[in-house]
Enzyme design. Structure first.
Site, short mmCIF file in Angstrom:
data_model
loop_
_atom_site.label_atom_id
_atom_site.label_comp_id
_atom_site.label_asym_id
_atom_site.label_seq_id
_atom_site.Cartn_x
_atom_site.Cartn_y
_atom_site.Cartn_z
N ASN A 173 0.45 -18.36 30.26
CA ASN A 173 -0.92 -17.86 30.38
C ASN A 173 -1.36 -17.74 31.83
O ASN A 173 -0.97 -18.54 32.68
CB ASN A 173 -1.89 -18.79 29.63
N VAL A 174 -2.21 -16.75 32.06
CA VAL A 174 -2.71 -16.52 33.42
C VAL A 174 -4.17 -16.97 33.54
O VAL A 174 -4.81 -16.77 34.55
CB VAL A 174 -2.59 -15.01 33.80
N ASP A 175 -4.70 -17.60 32.45
CA ASP A 175 -6.15 -17.82 32.36
C ASP A 175 -6.67 -19.07 33.06
O ASP A 175 -7.89 -19.30 33.09
CB ASP A 175 -6.58 -17.82 30.89
N HIS A 184 3.79 -16.63 34.51
CA HIS A 184 3.34 -15.23 34.65
C HIS A 184 2.17 -15.09 35.62
O HIS A 184 1.42 -14.11 35.54
CB HIS A 184 2.99 -14.65 33.27
N CYS A 216 -1.69 -8.76 48.52
CA CYS A 216 -1.49 -7.40 49.01
C CYS A 216 -0.04 -6.99 48.75
O CYS A 216 0.88 -7.74 49.06
CB CYS A 216 -1.80 -7.36 50.51
N CYS A 254 1.71 -6.57 52.65
CA CYS A 254 1.97 -7.68 53.57
C CYS A 254 1.98 -9.05 52.87
O CYS A 254 2.31 -10.04 53.48
CB CYS A 254 0.97 -7.68 54.73
N CYS A 304 -4.36 -4.53 56.20
CA CYS A 304 -3.17 -3.80 56.65
C CYS A 304 -3.10 -2.41 56.01
O CYS A 304 -2.19 -1.63 56.29
CB CYS A 304 -1.90 -4.59 56.31
N THR A 328 2.80 -19.11 20.99
CA THR A 328 3.50 -17.97 21.63
C THR A 328 4.43 -17.31 20.63
O THR A 328 5.04 -18.00 19.80
CB THR A 328 4.29 -18.41 22.89
N ASN A 333 1.99 -23.16 15.66
CA ASN A 333 1.57 -21.76 15.60
C ASN A 333 0.90 -21.52 14.25
O ASN A 333 1.26 -22.16 13.26
CB ASN A 333 2.78 -20.82 15.77
C1 BJW Z 1 -2.04 -19.35 17.59
C2 BJW Z 1 -3.42 -19.41 17.51
C3 BJW Z 1 -3.97 -20.68 17.40
C4 BJW Z 1 -2.95 -17.36 17.68
N1 BJW Z 1 -3.16 -21.74 17.40
N2 BJW Z 1 -1.26 -20.41 17.56
C5 BJW Z 1 14.07 -4.79 26.46
C6 BJW Z 1 13.39 -3.66 26.90
C7 BJW Z 1 12.54 -3.71 28.01
C8 BJW Z 1 12.34 -4.88 28.71
C9 BJW Z 1 13.01 -5.99 28.24
C10 BJW Z 1 13.87 -5.95 27.16
N3 BJW Z 1 14.38 -7.18 26.96
C11 BJW Z 1 13.84 -7.99 27.89
C12 BJW Z 1 13.03 -7.27 28.69
C13 BJW Z 1 12.28 -7.78 29.82
C14 BJW Z 1 10.83 -8.08 29.53
C15 BJW Z 1 10.66 -8.57 28.09
O1 BJW Z 1 10.87 -9.70 27.76
N4 BJW Z 1 10.20 -7.69 27.20
C16 BJW Z 1 10.09 -8.02 25.78
C17 BJW Z 1 8.65 -7.77 25.32
C18 BJW Z 1 11.11 -7.24 25.03
N5 BJW Z 1 10.50 -9.14 30.42
C19 BJW Z 1 10.11 -8.88 31.68
O2 BJW Z 1 10.00 -7.74 32.09
C20 BJW Z 1 9.88 -10.08 32.56
N6 BJW Z 1 10.62 -9.95 33.76
C21 BJW Z 1 11.96 -9.89 33.76
O3 BJW Z 1 12.61 -9.93 32.75
O4 BJW Z 1 12.49 -9.77 35.02
C22 BJW Z 1 13.87 -9.43 35.11
C23 BJW Z 1 13.95 -7.92 35.20
C24 BJW Z 1 13.75 -7.34 36.43
C25 BJW Z 1 13.86 -5.95 36.52
C26 BJW Z 1 14.09 -5.16 35.38
C27 BJW Z 1 14.21 -5.79 34.14
C28 BJW Z 1 14.15 -7.17 34.05
C29 BJW Z 1 8.42 -10.18 32.95
C30 BJW Z 1 7.54 -10.45 31.77
C31 BJW Z 1 6.08 -10.43 32.18
C32 BJW Z 1 5.14 -10.61 31.01
N7 BJW Z 1 3.81 -10.34 31.41
C33 BJW Z 1 2.72 -10.47 30.47
C34 BJW Z 1 1.43 -9.94 31.11
C35 BJW Z 1 0.87 -10.97 32.13
C36 BJW Z 1 -0.31 -10.42 32.87
C37 BJW Z 1 -1.52 -10.20 32.03
O5 BJW Z 1 -2.04 -11.13 31.37
O6 BJW Z 1 -2.01 -9.08 32.01
O7 BJW Z 1 2.60 -11.84 30.06
S1 BJW Z 1 3.03 -9.64 28.91
C38 BJW Z 1 2.25 -10.85 27.90
O8 BJW Z 1 3.24 -11.44 27.01
C39 BJW Z 1 1.80 -11.96 28.86
C40 BJW Z 1 2.17 -13.20 28.08
O9 BJW Z 1 2.28 -14.31 28.94
C41 BJW Z 1 3.46 -12.81 27.39
C42 BJW Z 1 3.78 -13.63 26.17
O10 BJW Z 1 2.81 -13.48 25.19
P1 BJW Z 1 2.42 -14.72 24.26
O11 BJW Z 1 1.79 -15.78 25.06
O12 BJW Z 1 3.57 -15.10 23.42
O13 BJW Z 1 1.22 -14.09 23.39
P2 BJW Z 1 1.29 -13.29 22.00
O14 BJW Z 1 0.01 -12.56 21.86
O15 BJW Z 1 2.54 -12.53 21.88
O16 BJW Z 1 1.39 -14.46 20.91
C43 BJW Z 1 0.31 -15.31 20.58
C44 BJW Z 1 0.80 -16.29 19.53
O17 BJW Z 1 -0.22 -17.24 19.30
C45 BJW Z 1 1.13 -15.65 18.17
O18 BJW Z 1 2.39 -16.14 17.74
C46 BJW Z 1 0.01 -16.16 17.25
O19 BJW Z 1 0.46 -16.36 15.91
C47 BJW Z 1 -0.34 -17.46 17.90
N8 BJW Z 1 -1.70 -17.94 17.70
N9 BJW Z 1 -3.91 -18.08 17.56
C48 BJW Z 1 -1.78 -21.53 17.47
N10 BJW Z 1 -5.31 -20.84 17.30
ZN ZN Z 2 -1.84 -6.41 53.50
#
Ligand code: BJW
Ligand code: ZN
Length: 251
Positions: free
Chosen positions: A103-105, A120, A128, A131, A151, A189, A214
């Protein structure tokens, strides 16, 4: 059926020394912050490919900036919930309690959790693209269009977008925590975003007892020794209640 914790989990909680809490958007859902996926998720309304990657930002920085400013305002008005506070309290009972969050929150920090790896990034920060100069969100609070650094480079939110590498120090710290813990809880997650989703896998491979909290089953559910099917706030409050019964605070 009311949420219950198993005998096995109780016995692990009694003896554990090092616990990792691996969290996702679901832990903040009870604070009123929308998750990403699922019916009410923000990716249902906004397209990640237009907002959460570097090319989209460079193509339309005003749109992406405005979206992050909007989310910042929402997050600022929300507060940590029972789940975040339970972890703060649990810290008192074990030699090592580490939060690894996607989480970013900033809610873990605001709840007083002290050892946190942010995989994340953090929405309250900016930097920036040219720079690397860092800026607080507070400096741009009222600005609805993108901002430039002295810059001339564009200032972006300090979050990790798709295709970007995770901050190395945060990921390696999280890996080390997962490798050396004796329990890991994965909370709210979907466990599909890589490489973050490797953290529970590493912990299990290293011999830790792993549990998922979850409200739904996830693609990763089969990995865990135990599933606590319910809300993060309720499950962690129950766990804390048990810990209070059987352990003595050490700090
Ligand atoms: C409850 C509840 C309650 C509800 N109690 N539970 C194939 C194709 C293309 C790309 C890829 C691929 N395979 C892998 C990749 C790479 C990609 C990836 O993983 N993609 C997949 C989606 C397929 N990953 C990346 O790109 C990462 N970097 C990387 O791999 O670098 C190497 C690389 C370099 C160059 C080229 C390629 C690779 C970076 C990932 C960055 C993720 N960023 C985000 C946005 C952050 C900024 C923002 O907030 O705007 O991060 S995406 C978003 O998803 C955010 C989250 O941290 C992340 C995970 O989500 P999360 O937390 O699991 O949330 P939800 O909504 O999915 O789930 C919520 C859960 O809570 C659910 O299960 C509910 O049931 C539950 N719930 N209420 C308990 N009360
Ligand atoms: Zn700068």
């Amino acid at each position: 059926m009311p949420l219950q914790i198993s005998k096995a989990l109780k016995s692990k909680l009694l003896d554990a020394q090092r616990i990792v809490f691996f969290s996702g958007a679901g832990i903040s859902a009870e604070s009123g912050i929308p998750t990403f996926r699922g019916e009410e998720g923000i990716w249902n309304k906004m397209r990640p490919e237009e907002l959460a990657n570097f090319n989209a930002f460079m193509k339309n920085p005003d749109l992406v900036w405005e979206w992050y400013q909007h989310r910042r305002q929402i997050m600022e008005s929300k507060h940590p919930n029972a789940a975040h506070f339970a972890i703060t309290e649990i810290e008192k009972y074990y030699p090592s309690v580490i939060v690894v969050t996607q989480n970013v929150d900033n809610l873990h920090r605001r709840a007083g959790n002290t050892h946190i790896y942010e995989l994340h990034g953090n929405i309250e920060k900016n930097y920036c693209v040219r720079c690397g100069q860092r800026y607080d969100y507070v400096r741009f609070e009222e600005r609805r269009t993108h901002q430039e650094c002295q810059c001339g480079g564009i200032i972006r939110p300090d979050v990790v977008w798709f295709g970007e590498l995770l901050p190395t120090d945060q990921f390696s710290g999280a890996e080390a925590a997962a490798e050396s813990c004796d329990m890991l809880f994965s909370i709210g997650t979907t466990g599909i975003v890589m490489p973050a989703a490797q953290i529970p896998v590493i912990a299990k491979r290293a011999g830790a007892y792993t549990a998922e909290i979850n409200i739904n089953r996830t693609e990763q559910s089969a990995l865990f020794h135990e599933i606590l099917s319910g809300k993060a706030g309720e499950a962690l409050s129950l766990i804390l209640e048990y810990i209070r019964e059987v352990r003595t605070p050490i700090q």
